[in-house]
Design a protein around this motif. Sequence first.
Motif, PDB file in Angstrom:
ATOM      1  N   MET A   1       6.395 -25.813 -12.141  1.00  0.00           N
ATOM      2  CA  MET A   1       5.249 -26.566 -12.642  1.00  0.00           C
ATOM      3  C   MET A   1       5.073 -27.863 -11.849  1.00  0.00           C
ATOM      4  O   MET A   1       6.037 -28.587 -11.612  1.00  0.00           O
ATOM      5  N   LEU A   2       3.854 -28.128 -11.421  1.00  0.00           N
ATOM      6  CA  LEU A   2       3.571 -29.332 -10.642  1.00  0.00           C
ATOM      7  C   LEU A   2       3.769 -30.583 -11.501  1.00  0.00           C
ATOM      8  O   LEU A   2       3.303 -30.648 -12.634  1.00  0.00           O
ATOM      9  N   GLN A   3       4.452 -31.575 -10.935  1.00  0.00           N
ATOM     10  CA  GLN A   3       4.648 -32.847 -11.628  1.00  0.00           C
ATOM     11  C   GLN A   3       3.846 -33.922 -10.905  1.00  0.00           C
ATOM     12  O   GLN A   3       4.255 -34.421  -9.847  1.00  0.00           O
ATOM     13  N   ILE A   4       2.709 -34.265 -11.476  1.00  0.00           N
ATOM     14  CA  ILE A   4       1.853 -35.271 -10.859  1.00  0.00           C
ATOM     15  C   ILE A   4       2.460 -36.651 -11.104  1.00  0.00           C
ATOM     16  O   ILE A   4       2.894 -36.968 -12.206  1.00  0.00           O
ATOM     17  N   GLY A   5       2.510 -37.451 -10.041  1.00  0.00           N
ATOM     18  CA  GLY A   5       3.135 -38.766 -10.136  1.00  0.00           C
ATOM     19  C   GLY A   5       4.615 -38.744  -9.844  1.00  0.00           C
ATOM     20  O   GLY A   5       5.310 -39.745 -10.051  1.00  0.00           O
ATOM     21  N   LYS A   6       5.104 -37.593  -9.324  1.00  0.00           N
ATOM     22  CA  LYS A   6       6.509 -37.474  -8.957  1.00  0.00           C
ATOM     23  C   LYS A   6       6.625 -36.679  -7.655  1.00  0.00           C
ATOM     24  O   LYS A   6       5.653 -36.095  -7.177  1.00  0.00           O
ATOM     25  N   PHE A   7       7.844 -36.650  -7.115  1.00  0.00           N
ATOM     26  CA  PHE A   7       8.099 -35.831  -5.931  1.00  0.00           C
ATOM     27  C   PHE A   7       8.260 -34.374  -6.341  1.00  0.00           C
ATOM     28  O   PHE A   7       8.856 -34.065  -7.377  1.00  0.00           O
ATOM     29  N   ASN A   8       7.706 -33.481  -5.519  1.00  0.00           N
ATOM     30  CA  ASN A   8       7.749 -32.045  -5.758  1.00  0.00           C
ATOM     31  C   ASN A   8       8.125 -31.334  -4.461  1.00  0.00           C
ATOM     32  O   ASN A   8       7.850 -31.828  -3.365  1.00  0.00           O
ATOM     33  N   THR A   9       8.745 -30.168  -4.591  1.00  0.00           N
ATOM     34  CA  THR A   9       8.967 -29.290  -3.446  1.00  0.00           C
ATOM     35  C   THR A   9       7.927 -28.179  -3.510  1.00  0.00           C
ATOM     36  O   THR A   9       7.944 -27.356  -4.434  1.00  0.00           O
ATOM     37  N   ASP A  27      -2.136 -25.849 -11.327  1.00  0.00           N
ATOM     38  CA  ASP A  27      -3.002 -27.000 -11.058  1.00  0.00           C
ATOM     39  C   ASP A  27      -3.841 -26.827  -9.799  1.00  0.00           C
ATOM     40  O   ASP A  27      -4.646 -27.685  -9.454  1.00  0.00           O
ATOM     41  N   GLY A  28      -3.639 -25.735  -9.090  1.00  0.00           N
ATOM     42  CA  GLY A  28      -4.436 -25.471  -7.902  1.00  0.00           C
ATOM     43  C   GLY A  28      -3.767 -25.977  -6.633  1.00  0.00           C
ATOM     44  O   GLY A  28      -2.613 -26.402  -6.625  1.00  0.00           O
ATOM     45  N   GLU A  29      -4.524 -25.947  -5.549  1.00  0.00           N
ATOM     46  CA  GLU A  29      -3.983 -26.359  -4.259  1.00  0.00           C
ATOM     47  C   GLU A  29      -3.959 -27.880  -4.124  1.00  0.00           C
ATOM     48  O   GLU A  29      -4.804 -28.579  -4.689  1.00  0.00           O
ATOM     49  N   VAL A  30      -2.970 -28.360  -3.364  1.00  0.00           N
ATOM     50  CA  VAL A  30      -2.763 -29.792  -3.176  1.00  0.00           C
ATOM     51  C   VAL A  30      -2.970 -30.114  -1.702  1.00  0.00           C
ATOM     52  O   VAL A  30      -2.307 -29.528  -0.827  1.00  0.00           O
TER      53      VAL A  30
END
Length: 277
Positions: A1-9, A27-30
């Motif tokens: 799950m994407l964590q907005i406002g944090k680091f993600n792999t 959440d779609g493409e970033v």
Amino acid sequence: MLQIGKFNTLNVVKQVPFGFYLDGGDDGEVLFPTKFAGADLKIGDQCQVFVYHDSDGRLTATTQTPLAEVDECAFLKVVSVNNVGAFLEWGVDKDILVPYSEQDFPMAEGVSYVVFVYFDDETGKVAASTRLRDFLFEEGEHFAEKQAVELLICGRSDMGYKAVINGSHLGLIFKDEVFKPLRIGQRTTGFIKRVREDNKIDLCFQFHDDNARKDLAEQIIDDLEAHGGISTLTDKSSADEISKRFNVSKNVYKKTLGALYKQKRILLDKNKVTLIK
């Protein structure tokens, strides 16, 4: 799950002329702009990136390190104020908003404040707040007396200084416990002095048990002997003067002087301390 406002792999799924798109799951493409992507990046690679919404509201990834992630406190500077709130320098290309509803008091451009960074479920975006008590715990029943903690000085009151404890709790340092200059936004180490009956947390910078007081007492006697038996550093002296000489709080110094007086080892008056020989 994407964590907005944090680091993600995240995995690279598409390349475009202006960068790459990463897989953000539901959440779609970033968007991962070219200026942050390595020259050898390709589809199928994984990236360790910080994810936020850019000025156009698009999910964007960066290798820049923000001054605070979601669920963290930081001391951030206001770079502009408009009709929606105050914008703070965040360490990434987009400033972070403190809405007026999240300001304990009006924020001014050019001034820095301790804020809590949070994810706003209503807007789906990251924001910040000076209303720390709405996000941090004030009850500290799980803390132990004399436990070492990390502190972020976040405010002043008539009683002393307020501090964020280990990024999760709020506590108070009473004025008598302050023996060195403190400033808002300063990070320092301290100790749990006690958890009161109402579970509120009192803090300090040092503990002085009986052995430590004996050591301080001997330091005071040695100092008196080195200065001809007289010292102008009394219990009326400033906390700063006491700290510079003995590196203790005024409260501790006063108690130790009182103990020496009761032992009839010194005389006390308003202007001086005299060694009894």
